[in-house]
Design an enzyme around this catalytic site. Sequence first.
Site, PDB file in Angstrom:
ATOM      1  N   CYS A   1      10.379 -17.964 -45.414  1.00 37.09           N
ATOM      2  CA  CYS A   1       9.667 -19.001 -46.164  1.00 37.09           C
ATOM      3  C   CYS A   1       9.079 -18.457 -47.456  1.00 37.09           C
ATOM      4  CB  CYS A   1       8.535 -19.561 -45.321  1.00 37.09           C
ATOM      5  SG  CYS A   1       9.104 -20.312 -43.806  1.00 37.09           S
TER       6      CYS A   1
ATOM      7  N   ARG B   1      15.594 -14.737 -50.542  1.00 39.78           N
ATOM      8  CA  ARG B   1      14.898 -14.367 -49.309  1.00 39.78           C
ATOM      9  C   ARG B   1      15.492 -15.058 -48.083  1.00 39.78           C
ATOM     10  NH1 ARG B   1       9.577 -12.480 -50.490  1.00 39.78           N
ATOM     11  NH2 ARG B   1       8.896 -13.191 -48.457  1.00 39.78           N
TER      12      ARG B   1
ATOM     13  N   TRP C   1      12.237 -21.434 -43.815  1.00 35.74           N
ATOM     14  CA  TRP C   1      13.187 -20.787 -42.906  1.00 35.74           C
ATOM     15  C   TRP C   1      12.733 -21.214 -41.514  1.00 35.74           C
ATOM     16  CZ3 TRP C   1      13.038 -16.972 -39.010  1.00 35.74           C
ATOM     17  CH2 TRP C   1      14.255 -16.365 -38.713  1.00 35.74           C
TER      18      TRP C   1
ATOM     19  N   ASN D   1       3.409 -20.465 -44.880  1.00 34.06           N
ATOM     20  CA  ASN D   1       4.268 -19.397 -44.344  1.00 34.06           C
ATOM     21  C   ASN D   1       3.550 -18.795 -43.147  1.00 34.06           C
ATOM     22  OD1 ASN D   1       5.895 -19.788 -46.534  1.00 34.06           O
ATOM     23  ND2 ASN D   1       5.510 -17.803 -47.488  1.00 34.06           N
ATOM     24  N   GLY D   2       4.289 -18.388 -42.136  1.00 35.61           N
ATOM     25  CA  GLY D   2       3.666 -17.775 -40.964  1.00 35.61           C
ATOM     26  C   GLY D   2       3.818 -18.677 -39.748  1.00 35.61           C
TER      27      GLY D   2
ATOM     28  N   GLU E   1      24.387   1.702 -39.021  1.00 39.32           N
ATOM     29  CA  GLU E   1      24.208   0.934 -40.258  1.00 39.32           C
ATOM     30  C   GLU E   1      25.535   0.282 -40.681  1.00 39.32           C
ATOM     31  OE1 GLU E   1      22.033  -0.367 -41.948  1.00 39.32           O
ATOM     32  OE2 GLU E   1      22.781  -0.587 -43.978  1.00 39.32           O
TER      33      GLU E   1
ATOM     34  N   LYS F   1      25.957  -3.700 -41.140  1.00 36.77           N
ATOM     35  CA  LYS F   1      26.419  -4.315 -42.396  1.00 36.77           C
ATOM     36  C   LYS F   1      27.554  -5.284 -42.102  1.00 36.77           C
ATOM     37  CE  LYS F   1      23.909  -3.926 -44.510  1.00 36.77           C
ATOM     38  NZ  LYS F   1      22.683  -3.232 -44.395  1.00 36.77           N
TER      39      LYS F   1
ATOM     40  N   GLU G   1      26.313  -8.486 -39.981  1.00 35.35           N
ATOM     41  CA  GLU G   1      25.379  -9.443 -40.580  1.00 35.35           C
ATOM     42  C   GLU G   1      25.994 -10.275 -41.694  1.00 35.35           C
ATOM     43  OE1 GLU G   1      21.776  -7.936 -42.364  1.00 35.35           O
ATOM     44  OE2 GLU G   1      22.777  -6.191 -43.199  1.00 35.35           O
TER      45      GLU G   1
ATOM     46  N   HIS H   1      31.206   6.966 -21.880  1.00 34.47           N
ATOM     47  CA  HIS H   1      30.309   6.538 -20.804  1.00 34.47           C
ATOM     48  C   HIS H   1      30.224   5.019 -20.699  1.00 34.47           C
ATOM     49  CE1 HIS H   1      29.051  10.660 -20.216  1.00 34.47           C
ATOM     50  NE2 HIS H   1      28.893  10.761 -21.516  1.00 34.47           N
TER      51      HIS H   1
ATOM     52  N   LYS I   1      15.593 -12.317 -46.173  1.00 31.91           N
ATOM     53  CA  LYS I   1      15.445 -11.009 -46.808  1.00 31.91           C
ATOM     54  C   LYS I   1      14.168 -10.322 -46.344  1.00 31.91           C
ATOM     55  CE  LYS I   1      16.559  -7.744 -49.667  1.00 31.91           C
ATOM     56  NZ  LYS I   1      17.624  -6.841 -49.188  1.00 31.91           N
TER      57      LYS I   1
END
Length: 614
Positions: A2, A27, A76, A102-103, A487, A491, A494, A510, A609
């Site tokens: 948000c 974001r 969001w 926001n929150g 990583e 990448k 996502e 294993h 973001k």
Amino acid sequence: MCGIVCYAGRQNAAPILLEGLKRLEYRGYDSAGIAILDSDQKTAHVVKSVGKVAELEKKLNLRELPGTCGIAHTRWATHGKPTEENAHPHTDCTGDLMLIHNGIIENFAELKDELIEKGHNFRSETDTEVLAHLVEEYLKGMDEPDLPEAVRKALGRVSGTFGIAVLHRNIPNKIVVARRGSPLIIGVGQDEFLAASDINAFIRHTNKVIYLNDDEMAILNSNNITITDLNLNKIDRELETVDWEVFENEKKGYKHFMLKEIFEQPETVENAIRGRIIESEGISKLGGLDPVLNRLKNLQRMVFISCGTSYYAGLYAKYLFEILTDLDVNVDFASEFRYRNLRIDENTCVVAISQSGETADTLAALRESRRKGALTLGLVNVVGSTISKETDAGIYNHAGPEIGVASTKIFVSQCTILALMALLVGRSHHLSINEGIRIIQELKKIPDYIKEVLKQNEAIRELASQFLNYHDFLFLGRNLNYPIAMEGALKLKEISYVHAEGYPAGEMKHGPISLIDSHFPTVAIATQDYSYEKMINNIQEIKARSGRILAIATKGDNSLSTIVDDVIYVPRTVEVLQPIVNVIPLQLFAYHVADLKGRDVDKPRNLAKSVTVE
Ligand code: M6R
């Protein structure tokens, strides 16, 4: 996540707010809205839309929105689907009060029941709407409407996190903003005040800012600003000048911000090390850590806390610090760390790693570490962010804004700076000068090594095109390259929405080996180091089960190409820095798979973001 933008001044607010919303688009969000107050006409306009800010823009007739005071928001979704009803601003029963948030309001359900009982009419499924009705409820009981006082009373009833902005049709030219656990920055211009959850929203207008701290409020209008605590006691606050690059909404010829940021990485590394190395002494100089140098010398333990890509930088740091220092080193997901009974005391240094400096889990873990007496350090990109302000000392990436939701250049910057930190701590403990000099000499060559990998961009795109029909990938690496495997997998998943798992290569037999067949390719990081032979064994095990292998190999290692299906070669550097080079082809591979699949590379679905909720 948000985003909040507010304007109170003498210019038309709508275009400024729209521009601010566009600067927050990176974001991640799913709906947007705006409220403008026309004080002359005593009218208020609220417009909302699902989807991009461009959709909102289509609905707005800017000429019909002459007000000079307004608030705007990108949402969001957390409570309730991305719909127009759930988008902010939310209004009270009369429609006179407009509020963005926001929150998360954690006790919204009980407050909602109470307000419904009192006759309030709710139109959305959000937690935010209770705030609008709660402020309305307190305004009702006043002879003279006092917005700050009503907001104060309402906030006294809520638990959770908030960054809010409130407007009222009958209270002209006044915006009340407040924060707890969600960032809010005030921009101070000429006869105008702005407020936003992210400095990028208004940095084009002014770089004079006031950072609001938790449990503070600000009352803005075009003439002045008053900062108070949540009990409305006035607070004096210095104006700060921020040194933050205005990011252009241009991709400078690149198709996506992510690709631009991948190509910026040689410069990112140069910026990370500039003025920070003393080669002749094999040590780094990190000005931000000067105030705590003595404590660093007497440390026993280091703990790195972070999330997502920043967590993998922390994982790299764990291996690195174990090699270059004599400390006990730990790394943890910030969201897990917070609830663990780890030994944290004054001999422990906790390093919070965060691009945004606002990640809620990292912030909460940081606060827990402070409570336990640790020395807290931040490695943060966004100047003035909450984490940078709440740590004892810290280092900035100096990497400029990162717009692509998928982090690339900041990861490389984080790893570079963590190497500098490890040198600083190592050299104050037991690391030899020769070892320090050897690492610094190689660190200076990393930008050229990255450039060499970037030259293979077209070949990597061609390679990526051969992998578009696979639904699953395994990424393997050992030791320092295990975080890089993780990583690489993050990448890919996502931004391309393809399932990918990162694993330490030794763990493959294993369990994950049962997945291997001709439909399940493996990306193996097999650059030459002390674990090379073991990595080759793993590769042979996969080949024996018909698994396709793409290897990241050391330039000149011609033997590997006879075993694996595809190879990307990278230049060789010292073992501790090799991961910084090895991650580059994985970023490019993920980017091209996603782009060739037609994904929204810079704004992948469901992601934000900056993740400001726990
Ligand atoms: O701003 P931070 O570095 O604290 O963010 C942490 C993660 O949310 C972030 O790295 C996320 O995993 C990115 N999508 C990775 O590309």
